[in-house]
Design a protein around this motif. Sequence first.
Motif, PDB file in Angstrom:
ATOM      1  N   ALA A  33      -3.238 -16.396  -2.594  1.00 30.44           N
ATOM      2  CA  ALA A  33      -4.675 -16.543  -2.360  1.00 30.44           C
ATOM      3  C   ALA A  33      -5.239 -15.436  -1.490  1.00 30.44           C
ATOM      4  O   ALA A  33      -6.451 -15.210  -1.493  1.00 30.44           O
ATOM      5  CB  ALA A  33      -4.975 -17.897  -1.714  1.00 30.44           C
ATOM      6  N   VAL A  34      -4.365 -14.770  -0.736  1.00 28.00           N
ATOM      7  CA  VAL A  34      -4.825 -13.764   0.239  1.00 28.00           C
ATOM      8  C   VAL A  34      -3.883 -12.578   0.238  1.00 28.00           C
ATOM      9  O   VAL A  34      -2.657 -12.744   0.245  1.00 28.00           O
ATOM     10  CB  VAL A  34      -4.872 -14.351   1.672  1.00 28.00           C
ATOM     11  CG1 VAL A  34      -5.433 -13.326   2.653  1.00 28.00           C
ATOM     12  CG2 VAL A  34      -5.683 -15.642   1.708  1.00 28.00           C
ATOM     13  N   GLY A  35      -4.465 -11.378   0.252  1.00 28.56           N
ATOM     14  CA  GLY A  35      -3.697 -10.158   0.432  1.00 28.56           C
ATOM     15  C   GLY A  35      -4.114  -9.468   1.718  1.00 28.56           C
ATOM     16  O   GLY A  35      -5.292  -9.515   2.106  1.00 28.56           O
ATOM     17  N   ILE A  36      -3.156  -8.859   2.388  1.00 30.04           N
ATOM     18  CA  ILE A  36      -3.407  -8.177   3.667  1.00 30.04           C
ATOM     19  C   ILE A  36      -2.885  -6.752   3.554  1.00 30.04           C
ATOM     20  O   ILE A  36      -1.778  -6.530   3.051  1.00 30.04           O
ATOM     21  CB  ILE A  36      -2.712  -8.918   4.829  1.00 30.04           C
ATOM     22  CG1 ILE A  36      -3.297 -10.321   4.993  1.00 30.04           C
ATOM     23  CG2 ILE A  36      -2.830  -8.124   6.140  1.00 30.04           C
ATOM     24  CD1 ILE A  36      -2.473 -11.242   5.873  1.00 30.04           C
ATOM     25  N   LEU A  37      -3.682  -5.801   4.016  1.00 31.76           N
ATOM     26  CA  LEU A  37      -3.274  -4.399   4.005  1.00 31.76           C
ATOM     27  C   LEU A  37      -3.599  -3.784   5.360  1.00 31.76           C
ATOM     28  O   LEU A  37      -4.750  -3.818   5.804  1.00 31.76           O
ATOM     29  CB  LEU A  37      -4.009  -3.625   2.904  1.00 31.76           C
ATOM     30  CG  LEU A  37      -3.716  -2.120   2.841  1.00 31.76           C
ATOM     31  CD1 LEU A  37      -2.251  -1.871   2.481  1.00 31.76           C
ATOM     32  CD2 LEU A  37      -4.640  -1.431   1.848  1.00 31.76           C
ATOM     33  N   VAL A  38      -2.581  -3.215   6.007  1.00 28.75           N
ATOM     34  CA  VAL A  38      -2.748  -2.552   7.304  1.00 28.75           C
ATOM     35  C   VAL A  38      -2.601  -1.051   7.116  1.00 28.75           C
ATOM     36  O   VAL A  38      -1.632  -0.590   6.501  1.00 28.75           O
ATOM     37  CB  VAL A  38      -1.713  -3.071   8.321  1.00 28.75           C
ATOM     38  CG1 VAL A  38      -1.817  -2.282   9.628  1.00 28.75           C
ATOM     39  CG2 VAL A  38      -1.920  -4.557   8.586  1.00 28.75           C
ATOM     40  N   GLU A  39      -3.555  -0.303   7.646  1.00 22.72           N
ATOM     41  CA  GLU A  39      -3.518   1.158   7.579  1.00 22.72           C
ATOM     42  C   GLU A  39      -3.701   1.737   8.974  1.00 22.72           C
ATOM     43  O   GLU A  39      -4.570   1.305   9.726  1.00 22.72           O
ATOM     44  CB  GLU A  39      -4.613   1.680   6.647  1.00 22.72           C
ATOM     45  CG  GLU A  39      -4.449   1.217   5.206  1.00 22.72           C
ATOM     46  CD  GLU A  39      -5.447   1.856   4.274  1.00 22.72           C
ATOM     47  OE1 GLU A  39      -5.243   3.027   3.902  1.00 22.72           O
ATOM     48  OE2 GLU A  39      -6.438   1.193   3.920  1.00 22.72           O
ATOM     49  N   GLY A  40      -2.861   2.714   9.311  1.00 22.84           N
ATOM     50  CA  GLY A  40      -2.908   3.327  10.625  1.00 22.84           C
ATOM     51  C   GLY A  40      -3.945   4.433  10.724  1.00 22.84           C
ATOM     52  O   GLY A  40      -4.265   5.105   9.739  1.00 22.84           O
ATOM     53  N   LEU A  41      -4.468   4.614  11.936  1.00 24.49           N
ATOM     54  CA  LEU A  41      -5.428   5.664  12.237  1.00 24.49           C
ATOM     55  C   LEU A  41      -4.899   6.504  13.391  1.00 24.49           C
ATOM     56  O   LEU A  41      -3.967   6.112  14.100  1.00 24.49           O
ATOM     57  CB  LEU A  41      -6.788   5.069  12.625  1.00 24.49           C
ATOM     58  CG  LEU A  41      -7.567   4.303  11.564  1.00 24.49           C
ATOM     59  CD1 LEU A  41      -8.817   3.694  12.178  1.00 24.49           C
ATOM     60  CD2 LEU A  41      -7.934   5.217  10.410  1.00 24.49           C
ATOM     61  N   ALA A  42      -5.528   7.637  13.613  1.00 19.07           N
ATOM     62  CA  ALA A  42      -5.176   8.475  14.751  1.00 19.07           C
ATOM     63  C   ALA A  42      -5.466   7.727  16.048  1.00 19.07           C
ATOM     64  O   ALA A  42      -6.339   6.847  16.100  1.00 19.07           O
ATOM     65  CB  ALA A  42      -5.972   9.774  14.709  1.00 19.07           C
ATOM     66  N   GLY A  43      -4.720   8.076  17.084  1.00 22.46           N
ATOM     67  CA  GLY A  43      -4.946   7.456  18.385  1.00 22.46           C
ATOM     68  C   GLY A  43      -4.363   6.081  18.527  1.00 22.46           C
ATOM     69  O   GLY A  43      -4.712   5.347  19.464  1.00 22.46           O
ATOM     70  N   GLY A  44      -3.471   5.696  17.620  1.00 20.86           N
ATOM     71  CA  GLY A  44      -2.807   4.410  17.731  1.00 20.86           C
ATOM     72  C   GLY A  44      -3.616   3.232  17.240  1.00 20.86           C
ATOM     73  O   GLY A  44      -3.197   2.078  17.401  1.00 20.86           O
TER      74      GLY A  44
END
Length: 299
Positions: free
Chosen positions: A148-159
């Motif tokens: 029912a749910v998808g999760i996507l984590v993406e990193g950025l500069a500076g932590g």
Amino acid sequence: MTDAIARPALDADALASALLAPRGPLARLDVVATSGSTNADLVAAASRTPDAWPAPSLLVADHQTSGKGRAGRTWETPPRAALTSSLLVSPGVPGDRLPWLPLLAGLAVVRALRSVTGLRAVLKWPNDVLLPAADGVDVAGWGPYRKAVGILVEGLAGGRAVVGVGVNVTQTADELPVPSATSLALSGAATTDRATLLVAQVGELVRILDAWRGAAGDARAARQPDDGPDLASAVADVCVTVGSRVTVDLVDATGLEGDAYGLGAGGELLVRADDGTRHAVVAGDVRHVRTGGAATLGG
């Protein structure tokens, strides 16, 4: 008939009142009518003008036309049938503990769904939230559950990082892309009000991440003010993958089959193969061969 389904637009003013500081946890909230991908849009905006997007900031779209998933997967939902949002966060934890982030986001979504909808949501390692199948029939790779749910984590500069969450809310069976998917409506949710769900979801996630940050990213030491279990144990308790028979497609194109018996110190999925060897899976596509068993925490 799908045209008879009530799919009201999100009320930006009401969401701002509930979610923006000082009443709520957010420093910034943007509600847009349409986004190709809230994750892609927020990553681009926060990278271009980071000072304009203090953490935590939320971008939510009434309609997402080209959602992003793991391994570059994309999808589209009918207008206002899903809840699509991306939260900019500043974890403030050591890099080797960041793999907990999608699991903690999953825990937040599970808690929000259980409290708001009354459904027995569970987590599938590492980044899907499932609901019990309404028809009780097993589907290969998913068992008696549907996504029912998808999760996507993406990193950025500076932590910093962006945590994207897409919830199937009012889709009918013929609006879903695969038999392994479901929606809150199809699962018999007590409510399908997207605003109510969003407020609960954001609140849970911010509280969980505050506790995690306070323990320097050690999920086994992090506890919330309610004096419940540590966050690592809380994740294991709702993770149906732990205790299940699984097959894993690893990133190096090899495969692994065995029993998932716990979570490692960094959130890895611990799998005992049929030859007795033990593996700590950091990334891979997991399929449930058989669900059930007890969740444990491993080394």
